[in-house]
Design a protein around this motif. Sequence first.
Motif, short mmCIF file in Angstrom:
data_model
loop_
_atom_site.label_atom_id
_atom_site.label_comp_id
_atom_site.label_asym_id
_atom_site.label_seq_id
_atom_site.Cartn_x
_atom_site.Cartn_y
_atom_site.Cartn_z
N ALA A 107 0.82 -1.21 0.00
CA ALA A 107 0.00 0.00 0.00
C ALA A 107 0.85 1.25 0.00
O ALA A 107 0.42 2.30 -0.46
CB ALA A 107 -0.93 0.00 1.21
N SER A 108 2.11 1.16 0.48
CA SER A 108 2.94 2.36 0.58
C SER A 108 4.23 2.33 -0.23
O SER A 108 4.90 3.34 -0.35
CB SER A 108 3.30 2.61 2.05
N LYS A 109 4.60 1.19 -0.84
CA LYS A 109 5.88 1.09 -1.54
C LYS A 109 5.75 0.27 -2.81
O LYS A 109 5.02 -0.70 -2.86
CB LYS A 109 6.92 0.45 -0.61
N LEU A 110 6.51 0.69 -3.84
CA LEU A 110 6.56 -0.02 -5.12
C LEU A 110 8.02 -0.16 -5.53
O LEU A 110 8.74 0.83 -5.60
CB LEU A 110 5.80 0.76 -6.20
N SER A 111 8.45 -1.41 -5.78
CA SER A 111 9.81 -1.67 -6.26
C SER A 111 9.70 -2.49 -7.53
O SER A 111 9.03 -3.52 -7.56
CB SER A 111 10.61 -2.46 -5.23
N ILE A 112 10.37 -2.02 -8.59
CA ILE A 112 10.34 -2.72 -9.88
C ILE A 112 11.76 -2.97 -10.34
O ILE A 112 12.59 -2.06 -10.34
CB ILE A 112 9.59 -1.89 -10.95
N ALA A 113 12.02 -4.20 -10.75
CA ALA A 113 13.26 -4.58 -11.43
C ALA A 113 12.82 -5.60 -12.48
O ALA A 113 12.72 -6.79 -12.22
CB ALA A 113 14.26 -5.18 -10.46
N PHE A 114 12.49 -5.12 -13.67
CA PHE A 114 11.82 -5.94 -14.69
C PHE A 114 12.47 -5.73 -16.05
O PHE A 114 12.78 -4.61 -16.43
CB PHE A 114 10.33 -5.55 -14.75
N THR A 115 12.70 -6.84 -16.77
CA THR A 115 13.29 -6.79 -18.11
C THR A 115 12.43 -7.61 -19.07
O THR A 115 12.02 -8.73 -18.75
CB THR A 115 14.72 -7.38 -18.09
N ARG A 116 12.18 -7.03 -20.25
CA ARG A 116 11.42 -7.73 -21.29
C ARG A 116 11.82 -7.16 -22.64
O ARG A 116 11.88 -5.93 -22.81
CB ARG A 116 9.92 -7.57 -21.05
N ASP A 117 12.09 -8.03 -23.61
CA ASP A 117 12.38 -7.64 -24.99
C ASP A 117 13.48 -6.58 -25.09
O ASP A 117 13.36 -5.61 -25.84
CB ASP A 117 11.11 -7.13 -25.68
N GLY A 118 14.56 -6.75 -24.32
CA GLY A 118 15.68 -5.82 -24.39
C GLY A 118 15.46 -4.49 -23.68
O GLY A 118 16.26 -3.57 -23.82
N GLN A 119 14.38 -4.38 -22.94
CA GLN A 119 14.08 -3.17 -22.19
C GLN A 119 14.09 -3.49 -20.71
O GLN A 119 13.66 -4.57 -20.29
CB GLN A 119 12.71 -2.61 -22.57
N ALA A 120 14.61 -2.55 -19.89
CA ALA A 120 14.69 -2.78 -18.44
C ALA A 120 14.13 -1.57 -17.70
O ALA A 120 14.50 -0.43 -17.98
CB ALA A 120 16.14 -3.01 -18.04
N TRP A 121 13.23 -1.83 -16.76
CA TRP A 121 12.62 -0.80 -15.93
C TRP A 121 13.10 -0.99 -14.49
O TRP A 121 13.13 -2.10 -13.99
CB TRP A 121 11.10 -0.93 -15.94
N LEU A 122 13.39 0.11 -13.82
CA LEU A 122 13.72 0.10 -12.40
C LEU A 122 12.91 1.19 -11.72
O LEU A 122 12.74 2.28 -12.26
CB LEU A 122 15.21 0.37 -12.16
N ALA A 123 12.43 0.89 -10.53
CA ALA A 123 11.69 1.89 -9.74
C ALA A 123 11.83 1.58 -8.27
O ALA A 123 11.81 0.41 -7.86
CB ALA A 123 10.22 1.90 -10.13
N ASP A 124 12.01 2.61 -7.49
CA ASP A 124 12.01 2.54 -6.04
C ASP A 124 11.15 3.72 -5.57
O ASP A 124 11.62 4.84 -5.47
CB ASP A 124 13.42 2.63 -5.48
N CYS A 125 9.87 3.46 -5.35
CA CYS A 125 8.91 4.54 -5.12
C CYS A 125 8.08 4.30 -3.85
O CYS A 125 7.91 3.17 -3.42
CB CYS A 125 7.96 4.64 -6.31
N LYS A 126 7.55 5.41 -3.33
CA LYS A 126 6.66 5.36 -2.17
C LYS A 126 5.42 6.19 -2.44
O LYS A 126 5.43 7.06 -3.29
CB LYS A 126 7.39 5.92 -0.94
N ARG A 127 4.39 5.92 -1.68
CA ARG A 127 3.15 6.69 -1.77
C ARG A 127 3.03 7.62 -0.60
O ARG A 127 3.40 7.36 0.49
CB ARG A 127 1.96 5.75 -1.77
#
Length: 127
Positions: A107-127
């Motif tokens: 509910a308060s935090k989002l962490s993303i470390a995701f790779t697909r089709d040669g693309q990579a997303w990173l996120a370290d976020c809070k609400r």
Amino acid sequence: MKTTFKILSLLLITVFMATSCSKDDDPADNDLFIGKYEGTISFKDTNDKDKDVSSTEGSVTVTKVGDNYSFNFSNGIPTIKDISMKKGDNNTIMFSDNGIGTITVTASKLSIAFTRDGQAWLADCKR
């Protein structure tokens, strides 16, 4: 009688709030995780370096249609679309469709470390 009713009402509200905000909530079960998270985000595209976004402050908005979630990034970063949420440990999404990585959401935090089709997303976020 009025005092007893008020006390029972307050007790029920307290119990409801405690159970609805449980740490055991899972994205597959409810819409608690929909909304805007802000923090550090970045993006790399091995096919087109012009699309790269260095680590910067930004936001990720989580949306849900049916059982599928989308993660809409700010700063020109492409959206991660149609992620099917399956129950996992600590609200971590497991992937099966050409993607690898994790998305951990509470509910308060989002962490993303995701790779697909040669693309990579990173996120370290809070609400």
